[in-house]
Design an enzyme around this catalytic site. Structure first.
Site, PDB file in Angstrom:
ATOM      1  N   ARG A 225      39.079  47.491  32.139  1.00  0.00           N
ATOM      2  CA  ARG A 225      39.824  47.911  33.663  1.00  0.00           C
ATOM      3  C   ARG A 225      39.897  49.240  33.927  1.00  0.00           C
ATOM      4  O   ARG A 225      39.907  49.445  34.937  1.00  0.00           O
ATOM      5  CB  ARG A 225      41.113  47.174  33.638  1.00  0.00           C
ATOM      6  CG  ARG A 225      41.025  45.772  33.341  1.00  0.00           C
ATOM      7  CD  ARG A 225      40.617  44.814  34.520  1.00  0.00           C
ATOM      8  NE  ARG A 225      40.380  43.506  34.453  1.00  0.00           N
ATOM      9  CZ  ARG A 225      39.735  42.588  34.965  1.00  0.00           C
ATOM     10  NH1 ARG A 225      38.756  42.941  36.166  1.00  0.00           N
ATOM     11  NH2 ARG A 225      39.838  41.167  34.996  1.00  0.00           N
TER      12      ARG A 225
ATOM     13  N   TYR B  40      36.584  36.279  30.170  1.00  0.00           N
ATOM     14  CA  TYR B  40      36.556  35.251  31.184  1.00  0.00           C
ATOM     15  C   TYR B  40      36.136  33.947  30.487  1.00  0.00           C
ATOM     16  O   TYR B  40      35.326  34.086  29.740  1.00  0.00           O
ATOM     17  CB  TYR B  40      35.750  35.961  32.385  1.00  0.00           C
ATOM     18  CG  TYR B  40      36.435  36.761  33.298  1.00  0.00           C
ATOM     19  CD1 TYR B  40      37.874  37.207  33.222  1.00  0.00           C
ATOM     20  CD2 TYR B  40      35.735  37.185  34.369  1.00  0.00           C
ATOM     21  CE1 TYR B  40      38.279  37.883  34.241  1.00  0.00           C
ATOM     22  CE2 TYR B  40      36.333  37.996  35.603  1.00  0.00           C
ATOM     23  CZ  TYR B  40      37.607  38.506  35.271  1.00  0.00           C
ATOM     24  OH  TYR B  40      38.276  39.131  36.103  1.00  0.00           O
TER      25      TYR B  40
ATOM     26  N   TYR C  72      24.558  37.888  40.149  1.00  0.00           N
ATOM     27  CA  TYR C  72      25.254  38.699  39.579  1.00  0.00           C
ATOM     28  C   TYR C  72      25.779  38.213  37.966  1.00  0.00           C
ATOM     29  O   TYR C  72      25.997  38.689  36.861  1.00  0.00           O
ATOM     30  CB  TYR C  72      26.965  38.639  40.272  1.00  0.00           C
ATOM     31  CG  TYR C  72      28.216  39.215  39.521  1.00  0.00           C
ATOM     32  CD1 TYR C  72      27.908  40.574  39.352  1.00  0.00           C
ATOM     33  CD2 TYR C  72      29.113  38.478  39.042  1.00  0.00           C
ATOM     34  CE1 TYR C  72      28.770  41.152  38.421  1.00  0.00           C
ATOM     35  CE2 TYR C  72      30.212  39.303  38.458  1.00  0.00           C
ATOM     36  CZ  TYR C  72      29.854  40.638  38.051  1.00  0.00           C
ATOM     37  OH  TYR C  72      31.026  41.191  37.147  1.00  0.00           O
TER      38      TYR C  72
ATOM     39  N   GLU D  95      37.054  45.514  47.410  1.00  0.00           N
ATOM     40  CA  GLU D  95      37.313  45.996  46.129  1.00  0.00           C
ATOM     41  C   GLU D  95      37.301  47.606  46.061  1.00  0.00           C
ATOM     42  O   GLU D  95      36.769  48.133  46.806  1.00  0.00           O
ATOM     43  CB  GLU D  95      36.095  45.792  45.001  1.00  0.00           C
ATOM     44  CG  GLU D  95      35.979  46.338  43.599  1.00  0.00           C
ATOM     45  CD  GLU D  95      34.771  45.795  42.743  1.00  0.00           C
ATOM     46  OE1 GLU D  95      34.376  44.637  43.013  1.00  0.00           O
ATOM     47  OE2 GLU D  95      34.043  46.693  42.370  1.00  0.00           O
TER      48      GLU D  95
END
Length: 344
Positions: free
Chosen positions: A221, A208, A149, A327
């Site tokens: 988002r 992040y 990832y 998720e």
């Protein structure tokens, strides 16, 4: 018949393809199909085949209908269709056996795929990405000394930089893991720039800290797209994260409820920007569950929170962080017909 003026995304099963009217067939922008069925030989539009099992009798996929007759094409490795408002495309990429020094095969393949996507959008005059769906085999596995990832994030970020696309204006997106197959990316883009929406409960993903990898995830988002006859709200894959930390490790029910709380926060934030009423009952959802045996508990938690009539589909897939068990993504049309309506 009068010309439809809204984009529609409707659940379907492969058998529905043969029941489409001539007008619906002309309007096919693209299809997302889960499980093992193959239908690309029966349609002209791009099909994203996702080798992830469906749970609980969910319909096999989603069918995107444009506002009128669509034009299909191929650019490099991308199959796509366009109408007056939107472009839907799909690219599947096999990772090369080797890559340039300093780049893993997955990283290089993802960067190349995203650069191809940006080139297509610029060529066709649909420069604004609205929504992306990324499916990566073995997403939590380590190779070349780094989690896959994180390799994906490095490649995606590099393409955004190379193509002068600011991360703060990135699309809504998800990145899930599948057991095998190529990396599969589907996307919807348009001529209209979306309004990016962040979650006040969470740090923006593109900000992040380095503990999550050399490059942060490049997505917003949510995005709100304001079209002449409708507003589309796309909420990215949303998990049990507050700030930038995973909460409720090992507790799938608590993670489900935290994910829904985050989606509720994004919906509330979208009311600051939407010109139309934002009603929770207009949303459709997809839940990705890491372990199939957790399906009943996730569904029960969803139904307690959203009600038994909530439009939720369930897919077994790996989540981008190894400590996340579920998720959830959501979308809605906030004016005009619901973006996910049943086939007439």
């Amino acid at each position: 018949m009068s010309k439809p003026d809204v984009l529609c995304c409707t659940p379907f099963s492969p058998a529905d393809i043969g029941r489409l009217s001539a007008q619906q067939t002309e309007r096919l922008l693209g299809i997302a199909l889960f499980g093992n069925d193959r239908i690309e030989a029966r349609v002209a539009c791009p099909v994203q085949h996702v080798g992830a099992p469906l749970l609980g009798g969910t319909l096999a996929g989603e069918l995107w209908l444009g506002t009128g007759a669509c034009r299909s094409g191929v650019h490099a490795d991308i199959r796509y269709c366009v109408d007056e408002l939107a472009l839907y495309g799909v690219i599947e990429i096999d990772e090369p056996a080797s890559s340039a020094q300093g780049s893993t095969p997955l990283q290089a393949a993802v960067a190349d795929a995203y650069r191809e996507i940006f080139a297509l959008l610029d060529r066709e005059g649909f420069p604004h990405l609205w929504r992306m769906w990324n499916y990566v085999p073995a997403i939590n596995a380590n190779s070349h000394g780094i989690e896959r990832y994180r390799q994906f994030n490095i490649g995606r970020h590099q393409a955004f930089v190379d193509c002068a696309r600011p991360p703060a204006h990135s699309p809504a997106a998800c990145a899930l893991g599948v057991a095998a197959g190529p990396v599969s990316i589907a996307f919807v883009a348009g001529r209209v720039a979306p309004i990016t929406i962040e979650n006040p409960r969470q740090l923006s993903a593109y900000a992040y800290p380095p503990e999550y990898g050399p490059r942060s995830p490049t997505f917003s988002r949510a995005v709100l797209v304001q079209l002449p006859a409708q507003e589309l709200l796309f909420i990215s894959g949303t998990a049990s994260i507050v700030g930038h930390r995973t909460l409720h490790v090992g507790d799938v029910v608590a993670q489900t409820l935290e994910s829904l709380a985050n989606i509720a926060a994004v919906i509330e934030e979208s009311r600051r920007f939407s010109l139309a009423p934002v009603r929770a009952e207009e949303f459709s959802y997809r839940s990705y569950i890491r372990h199939g045996e957790d399906f009943a508990r996730v569904r029960a938690a969803v139904e307690r929170e959203l009600g038994e009539t909530a439009a939720m589909s369930y897919v077994q897939a790996d989540i981008c962080r190894s400590d996340l068990l579920v998720e959830i993504e959501a979308s809605a049309s906030l004016a005009g017909a619901n973006v996910r309506k049943t086939l007439a």
